[in-house]
Design a protein around this motif. Structure first.
Motif, mmCIF file in Angstrom:
data_model
loop_
_atom_site.group_PDB
_atom_site.id
_atom_site.type_symbol
_atom_site.label_atom_id
_atom_site.label_comp_id
_atom_site.label_asym_id
_atom_site.label_seq_id
_atom_site.Cartn_x
_atom_site.Cartn_y
_atom_site.Cartn_z
ATOM 1 N N THR A 62 -0.392 -11.567 1.809
ATOM 2 C CA THR A 62 -1.765 -11.961 2.100
ATOM 3 C C THR A 62 -1.933 -13.462 1.909
ATOM 4 O O THR A 62 -1.789 -13.977 0.798
ATOM 5 N N ASN B 130 0.858 -1.183 0.000
ATOM 6 C CA ASN B 130 0.000 0.000 0.000
ATOM 7 C C ASN B 130 0.900 1.240 0.000
ATOM 8 O O ASN B 130 2.111 1.135 0.187
ATOM 9 N N ASN C 106 -5.500 -1.685 3.373
ATOM 10 C CA ASN C 106 -5.446 -2.736 2.363
ATOM 11 C C ASN C 106 -4.423 -2.426 1.276
ATOM 12 O O ASN C 106 -4.103 -1.256 1.003
ATOM 13 N N ASP D 142 -0.712 -10.844 6.534
ATOM 14 C CA ASP D 142 -2.174 -10.799 6.607
ATOM 15 C C ASP D 142 -2.717 -12.227 6.672
ATOM 16 O O ASP D 142 -2.831 -12.922 5.661
#
Length: 469
Positions: A112, A96, A303, A155
């Protein structure tokens, strides 16, 4: 008329052979059941014709017993049905924020997890730890990142925070075979411990861990056991713990690494990436953190805005091969949670288990109460499944297009293609065999609460199963 008489004679001979085989199984089983090692135990054996499904023999077939790892035969079969042979998982590397002209990422790098049980596993060429870390380092370098102003964030939200199925024991969960599932599993959620034994009764020195686990406090209470006593070392830790206790004995003549489970695998993968980036002179100013840790300190998670790499797992059939061959409990728990996820249900072990039970109830009419499951691997001693239900499920698979992959995944014991299972006072086998007369068979043999030597009772089990050959 000749053809009619030939058919009648063939059916008579086949019926006689089946009856003869059933009687042989019964005689062998009766002898086993009356053995002294089963004086306070219970056993169950169900044998079916693998083509027709006809029950050739079943004793205590509707009695639920602890299955140990033979439960994996049911989990694997359900996964093939619901997920498909070619199913795979994905892990994303992203960031990000924005990248400035001098190569500073004004934001975070985010890994993620998508539930891949093979990420960092040494079992597949494309999943090895060194290869993935190198690929991620090169992906970040390629887009010009030289410095990360924020965190490397792991994540792991997909599977939630409950990493241990209900019913797993304290003695198991700190060891490699008790590693719980994370949506960001890494290196099968385990690490190795290298010991140097001393004099009998004296401390066994912990030389090092591989890889180094600098963020964990490892308390070594292991002593040296007599020669020949082998590995009696147990690691005790809880999910997300920062302390691991090592207890038990390490045989004086033992030359073996001891494998323990990683309490927080998501943190570990971020930690490994940080170390790899530092080797390449890319600094992450704020270090590593997980989404769980962010929520605990009340810090918002931003995110990812840009995905720069997707790591795809091997296909489901290749995962199930090792799941059954090496009885990897972790893989089973990933399968259970993934089935819940892909069926649009709550992503929990309990929900995944309900999906398995419901599937076989609708497909074969198996009473859900005949499959009292608490996990997908059989590590929970609370699990109870009947041998008849297990055999019926195995019999139903032979007509499936993916059956050859399923069959290949089963190990060979006693020269028979079958899955084994063993936990405290439980031994079980389930699989396939063709008799000497050419009758294809499927079986499930479970024993609970035997006494005496496990190797001795195992040979007695094999003696019964030899009748199927």
């Amino acid at each position: 008329m000749k053809n009619f008489l030939f058919i009648i004679l063939t059916l008579f001979i086949s019926s006689g052979s089946a009856q003869s085989l059933s009687q042989k199984i019964e005689n062998a089983y009766n002898s086993f059941e009356n053995d002294q090692q089963m004086s306070h135990g219970i056993s169950s054996l169900s044998v079916l014709n693998a083509e027709t499904g006809k029950v050739l023999f079943s004793r205590n077939g509707n009695t639920g017993l602890a299955t140990a790892s033979t439960l994996k035969t049911i989990t694997a079969a359900t996964a093939f049905h619901l997920l498909g042979k070619e199913f795979s998982w994905e892990t994303a590397l992203a960031y990000n924020g924005s990248i400035s002209a001098d190569g500073t990422l004004n934001g975070d790098v985010i890994i993620t997890g998508g539930g891949d049980p093979t990420l960092g596993s040494p079992r597949y060429e494309q999943t090895k730890e060194e290869l993935i870390l190198k690929k991620w380092y090169e992906a970040l370098s390629r887009i010009g990142i030289k410095r990360i102003k924020g965190h490397i964030i792991a994540d792991d939200r997909l599977f939630g925070t409950q990493t241990m199925p209900v019913g797993w024991t304290w003695q198991d969960m700190g060891n490699y075979y008790g590693a719980g599932p994370s949506s960001l599993t890494w290196r099968e959620n385990q690490f190795d411990l290298i010991f140097k034994p001393g004099s009998v009764g004296e401390p066994a020195v912990l030389i090092r861990s591989e890889p180094e686990m600098g963020y964990l406090k490892i308390v070594n209470e292991v002593t040296t056991g007599r020669p020949g006593t082998g590995d009696n070392v147990y690691a005790y830790s809880a999910p997300y713990s920062e302390t691991v206790y090592l207890r038990g004995t390490y045989g004086q003549d033992l030359k073996k690494d001891i494998a323990a489970s990683v309490p927080d695998p998501a943190y570990d993968v971020a930690y490994r990436l940080l170390r790899r980036l530092e080797q390449g002179n890319i600094q992450a100013v704020q270090g590593t953190i997980t989404t769980r840790q962010l929520s605990m300190i009340g810090k918002p998670f931003i995110n990812a805005s840009k995905v720069i790499d997707i790591q795809t797992s091997p296909s489901l059939d290749r995962v199930i091969y090792w799941f059954n061959q090496k009885s990897i409990n972790l893989f089973g728990e990933h399968l259970i949670k993934t089935m819940a996820w892909k069926q649009g249900k709550d992503i929990t072990t309990a929900q995944g288990v309900e999906i398995v039970k419901d599937f076989w109830n609708k497909k074969l009419g198996i009473d859900p109460d005949a499959m009292n499951m608490y996990d997908g691997s059989g590590l929970s001693p609370a699990t109870r499944v009947t041998s008849l239900a297990m055999a019926q499920i195995l019999q139903s698979l032979k007509k499936e297009a993916w059956f050859s992959s399923y069959y290949e995944s089963l190990p060979v014991y006693n020269n028979m293609k079958m899955k084994s299972g063993s936990i405290s006072d439980v031994i079980a086998y389930a699989g396939y065999q063709t008799s000497s007369s050419g009758t294809p068979l499927v079986f499930s043999f479970i024993i609970n609460n035997y006494n005496g030597s496990s190797s001795a009772v195992r040979q007695k089990i094999f003696k019964v199963l030899d009748v199927l050959k």
